[in-house]
Design an enzyme around this catalytic site. Structure first.
Site, PDB file in Angstrom:
ATOM      1  N   LEU A 117     -64.362 -63.282  38.154  1.00 37.52           N
ATOM      2  CA  LEU A 117     -64.890 -64.283  37.213  1.00 37.52           C
ATOM      3  C   LEU A 117     -66.400 -64.479  37.344  1.00 37.52           C
ATOM      4  O   LEU A 117     -67.009 -65.160  36.539  1.00 37.52           O
ATOM      5  CB  LEU A 117     -64.144 -65.609  37.377  1.00 37.52           C
ATOM      6  N   ASP A 167     -57.967 -55.803  36.809  1.00 32.85           N
ATOM      7  CA  ASP A 167     -59.229 -55.717  37.544  1.00 32.85           C
ATOM      8  C   ASP A 167     -60.402 -56.054  36.609  1.00 32.85           C
ATOM      9  O   ASP A 167     -61.418 -55.348  36.587  1.00 32.85           O
ATOM     10  CB  ASP A 167     -59.406 -54.333  38.182  1.00 32.85           C
TER      11      ASP A 167
END
Ligand SMILES: [Zn+2]
Ligand SMILES: [Zn+2]
Lengths: 432, 308
Positions: free
Chosen positions: A71, A313
C-alpha cells in the site's frame, strides 16, 4: 442497514454451498442464508428491509481477500496511499487485504502498525490487515518485537520485497512466530543467485541481453524454508510462487504432511518472459515472469491444491519509477483491479471450478491468516463480493482507483468482474 | 526496393532483403571514402544527433564521419547515466530532442532496450549504436560487409565467434545477421560466458576454442572486459589468455584462408596474439573500421528516405 440479496448463485466453499439462494444482511453480519428467506421476510412485513437487490445472473461469494498487497503508505504516497489502495481493492472485489511492511518507515514497530490501521479505518472501504516485518527495517539482522506487533494488530510476518538471507534468522522467526500463531510469509529469493538480474534467465534473457534471474534463486530458498519448517515443526507460507521447481518442492512437502502453504499471482499464470521482448517495463516484476513450462506448472499446482492462494502482489508505482530504461525500472504490477478477472480465466480454461477459485481467493487466505472471514455462514461478518461472470470489459488504466497505473494488462479484454463489494454489510463499491 | 523501417534497433528485425539492400548501398558509398573530396551533398539540410550514454570514441566518430560525408549536420551529445535519477534523463532527453526535430537519432546506451524505449517515444528514426548486451546492428552490418568483400559471399561459410558471448551485443547481432545470410555460426567460450539457451539461436556451442576453430572461414574474437573478473566469470586474465587466445598454433585448425576479425579495441595477447592481429594476410581488423563508415552512411541515407 438491512440488505436482502436475491436471485444469485451463492458459492461458499467454507460451507460447501453452490446453489441459488437468498442472503440477508443485518447489522454488519450475515443474518440468514437460505432458499426461502425473501418470502418469509416479506410475509413478516414487520421487518423493514431497507433494500432488496435482485442479483439474478450474478454470483455471490464470501468477500475476496488479497493477502499480499503493497500500500506504500507511509513513505511512498506518490505510488499509493492506504485510501487509494483500499479504493482499488473494493473496485477489484476485495473486501479485505493484507499489506506488506516495506513502507518507509518499514512496519517493524507498533506505531507504524497503528498508523496503517488508523488510515484504513478512516478510508473505511476494505479491511486492512497489516503484515509486520520479520527483522528491524527488514534488514535481515535483528528480529522485530513480534508480540508487540501482534498486539498492535499484525496478522503475519514477512520481510517481503527482500528475502531473509540469513537462514538462522529465518529459523528463529519461524519458531517464535509459530508460537504466537503468526504465520511467516517468505519472499523466496537467494540474492546471490539473482544478483543484478532483471528477468527470468532463459532464452529470452539471452536474446534481449538482460541479465537473468534463474529459477533456482527462488527454489533454493523454497527448499530451505521447507527444511526449516520440517526441522522446527513450524509452518511457512511461500509468497508469489513463480517456477515449476517451487511447485514440485511444495507439492512434495505437502505430501509429507508439512505445514507449508503457498500463493501465486495472476501474472504468473497469465504471462511469460516472452512478453518482455518489447522492453515494456510494465512487465518487470519480481520474481520475474517465467517460461511457458513454469506457467503450466503453476496452473497444475493451482489445480491440485499445491498452491492454496491467489494473491496479486499489488505493487503500485509512479510514472517515474517505470518510465525509464528497463534496467532502472522498479519491479511490480498494480494488480488489485485486474486480479479477479485474470483469475476467472482459470475457470474458463478449466484449471479450476468456481468453488476452488473462491477458496483460493477468500476461504484459504482467511484460514492462513487466521482471519474471521472467508465464509457466508450466518453470524459471519457481512463481507460479500458479487461477481458478474459474463460481463465483458476492457482494462483501462485511466479508470484505475489505484495510483499505480503500472499494469501490463492495459487494453486487455476481460470476462467477469466484481460488480458489488459489500464490507461489514455496507456497499463499498457498486459497479452495476 | 524501398526501405520501409523507421528505426534500426537490431539485426533481429531486419529481413534478408533489407540486409542486402543496406550492404549494397554501403558498397556504393565505399567509393566516396577513396575520393579526394570525401563529401557528397546527399543529406544537406538533415540533422543527425549522436546521443551517447556510453563512451565510445570509435563508434561515435564513425557515425560523425558518416554524417559529415553526406553533408548532414551532426550534433554529438554525451550523456551520463551515473546520476541518481537514472533513466529519467532518457525520457527527458527524448522529449527535448524531439523538439529539436532532428532526422535521425543515433543512440548508444549501457542499458539493453534503451533505443527501443527512445523509438517508442519519438517520431524520428533511431539507430541503435549498441545497447547493453543486446544488439550492435551497425557493427554486425560492417562485419558482414567485410566478410562479403573478402570471401565473395556469406552463405555457406563457417564463422566462429569466440569469447564472452553473454555480455556481447556484437555476438548477438552477428549471430542473427550471419545466420540469416546463410552462414554456419559456432560459438566458443568458457561455460560462464555462454548465456543460457544460446543454442536456441541456432548456433553450435563449444567450451573449447579449438572445437570451434575447426575448418572456420572466419574467426571473430570478442573483447574481454577486464572488470568482468569481479563477477567470477573467469578466474584470471592469465588463464583466459592461455586457453582462449587465438594464436599461431590453434589458428591452424581453421581453413588456410581464414580471416580474423575483432570489433576492437583489442586487448593484445589476451584475445588475439599480436602477430596474428597485425598479420595482413589474415587480419581484417582495419578493413572493419573502413567499412563502418560506409555502413553508417548507408543507414543514414536509407532512413532519411534515400531509397525513394
Ligand atoms: Zn516479494
Ligand atoms: Zn510483494
Amino acid at each position: 442497514m438491512k440488505l436482502l440479496l436475491t436471485g444469485a448463485r451463492i458459492i461458499d466453499p467454507a460451507q460447501n454451498i453452490d446453489s441459488r439462494m437468498d442472503i440477508f444482511l443485518e447489522d454488519g453480519k450475515i443474518a440468514k442464508i437460505g432458499t426461502d428467506i425473501s418470502k418469509s421476510l416479506k410475509s413478516k412485513s414487520s421487518e423493514k428491509i431497507t433494500k432488496i437487490i435482485d442479483l439474478t445472473g450474478m454470483i455471490i461469494v464470501p468477500g475476496l481477500i488479497d493477502m499480499h498487497t503493497h500500500l506504500r503508505e507511509p513513505g511512498f504516497e506518490y505510488k499509493e496511499t492506504i485510501a487509494s489502495g483500499v479504493a482499488a481493492a473494493v473496485a477489484g472485489g476485495f473486501t479485505s487485504i493484507a499489506c506488506m511492511p516495506n513502507s518507509n518507515p518499514v512496519n517493524d514497530n507498533r506505531s507504524t502498525t497503528e498508523f496503517i490501521r488508523r488510515k484504513a479505518a478512516q478510508a473505511a472501504l476494505a479491511n486492512v490487515y497489516p503484515i509486520g516485518a520479520i527483522s528491524k527495517d527488514s534488514a535481515g539482522v535483528k528480529l522485530t518485537e513480534f508480540w508487540d506487533l501482534k498486539e498492535a494488530g499484525i496478522v503475519a510476518l514477512s520481510d517481503d520485497g527482500k528475502p531473509v538471507m540469513d537462514a538462522a534468522l529465518m529459523r528463529r522467526a519461524m519458531e517464535y512466530g509459530f508460537s504466537l500463531q503468526l504465520p511467516v510469509i517468505s519472499h523466496c529469493e537467494d540474492t546471490n543467485l539473482s544478483g543484478g538480474g532483471l528477468m527470468n534467465e532463459g532464452y529470452y534473457s539471452t536474446i534481449l541481453g538482460l541479465s537473468g534471474i534463474p529459477g533456482i534463486a527462488e527454489e533454493a530458498m523454497v527448499a530451505r524454508d521447507i527444511l526449516i519448517a520440517e526441522f522446527t515443526k513450524t509452518s511457512i507460507h511461500i509468497a508469489h510462487v513463480s517456477t515449476a521447481g517451487s511447485v514440485h518442492l511444495i507439492r512434495d512437502a505437502k505430501k509429507r504432511g508439512l505445514k507449508v502453504t503457498a500463493e501465486t499471482a495472476p501474472h504468473y499464470f497469465t504471462l511469460t518472459d516472452e512478453s518482455l521482448q518489447s522492453y515494456d517495463t510494465n512487465f518487470k516484476v519480481n520474481p520475474p515472469l517465467r517460461s511457458e513450462q513454469d506457467l503450466k506448472a503453476i496452473k497444475e499446482g493451482l489445480a491440485d491444491s499445491t498452491i492454496d492462494v491467489i494473491a496479486c502482489d499489488h505493487a503500485p508505482h509512479g510514472r517515474t519509477d517505470k518510465e525509464v530504461e528497463f534496467e532502472y525500472a522498479a519491479n511490480g504490477i498494480s494488480g488489485l483491479e485486474t486480479s479477479l478477472a485474470l483469475s476467472l480465466n482459470l475457470i474458463l480454461d478449466k484449471t479450476l471450478n468456481w468453488p476452488e477459485l473462491i477458496a483460493k481467493m477468500s476461504t484459504n487466505p482467511a484460514r492462513i491468516l487466521n482471519l474471521p472471514k472467508g465464509t457466508l455462514e450466518a453470524g459471519a461478518d457481512a463481507d460479500i463480493t458479487v461477481i458478474d461472470p459474463l460481463l465483458q470489459w476492457t482494462v483501462d488504466l485511466q479508470t484505475f482507483r489505484s495510483r499505480g497505473k503500472n499494469s501490463p494488462f492495459n487494453g486487455r479484454r476481460m470476462q467477469g468482474k466484481a460488480v458489488l463489494t459489500i464490507v461489514g454489510g455496507e456497499i463499498k463499491y457498486d459497479g452495476r | 526496393m524501398k526501405f520501409e523501417k523507421k528505426d534500426i534497433l537490431g539485426i533481429k528485425d531486419l529481413s534478408i532483403d533489407e540486409i542486402n539492400l543496406i550492404l549494397e548501398t554501403a558498397e556504393s558509398f565505399l567509393e566516396i571514402s577513396t575520393r579526394k573530396i570525401k563529401k557528397v551533398p546527399t543529406l544537406r539540410g538533415k540533422t543527425i544527433i549522436n546521443l551517447f550514454y556510453e563512451a565510445s570514441t570509435r563508434t561515435r566518430t564513425s557515425f560523425e564521419i558518416a554524417g559529415k560525408r553526406l553533408s548532414a549536420d551532426t550534433i554529438n551529445i554525451s550523456a551520463s547515466t551515473s546520476s541518481v535519477v537514472k533513466g529519467e534523463t532518457l525520457i527527458d532527453t527524448a522529449r527535448t530532442l524531439e523538439a529539436m526535430n532532428p532526422d535521425v537519432i543515433v543512440i548508444r546506451h549501457s542499458a539493453s532496450g534503451a533505443p527501443h524505449i527512445l523509438a517508442s517515444l519519438v517520431k524520428q528514426s533511431i539507430i541503435n549504436a549498441g545497447d547493453g548486451a543486446h544488439e550492435h546492428p551497425t557493427q554486425a552490418l560492417l562485419d558482414m560487409m567485410t566478410i562479403k568483400e573478402r570471401k565473395g559471399k556469406i552463405s555457406g561459410l563457417k564463422v566462429a565467434i569466440i569469447g564472452d558471448i553473454e555480455h556481447s551485443r556484437v555476438a548477438r547481432s552477428n549471430i542473427y545477421g550471419l545466420s540469416k545470410m546463410g552462414a554456419h555460426v559456432v560459438l566458443a567460450g568458457p561455460a560462464t560466458m555462454l548465456p543460457r539457451d544460446i543454442e536456441q539461436m541456432g548456433t553450435k556451442v563449444f567450451s573449447r576454442i579449438e572445437d570451434a576453430l575447426v575448418d572456420a572461414d572466419v574467426v571473430m574474437m570478442l573483447r574481454i572486459q577486464l572488470e568482468r573478473q569481479k563477477q567470477n566469470i573467469f578466474p584470471s586474465l592469465r588463464e583466459y589468455s592461455q586457453h582462449y587466445c587465438l594464436n599461431r598454433s590453434n589458428i591452424k585448425l581453421a581453413k588456410k584462408d581464414v580471416i580474423v576479425m575483432h570489433p576492437g579495441p583489442i586487448n593484445r595477447g589476451v584475445e588475439i596474439s599480436p602477430d596474428i592481429a597485425d598479420d595482413p594476410s589474415c587480419s581484417v581488423i582495419l578493413d572493419q573500421v573502413n567499412k563502418g563508415v560506409a555502413v553508417r552512411m548507408a543507414l543514414l541515407y536509407l532512413l532519411t528516405g534515400g531509397s525513394e
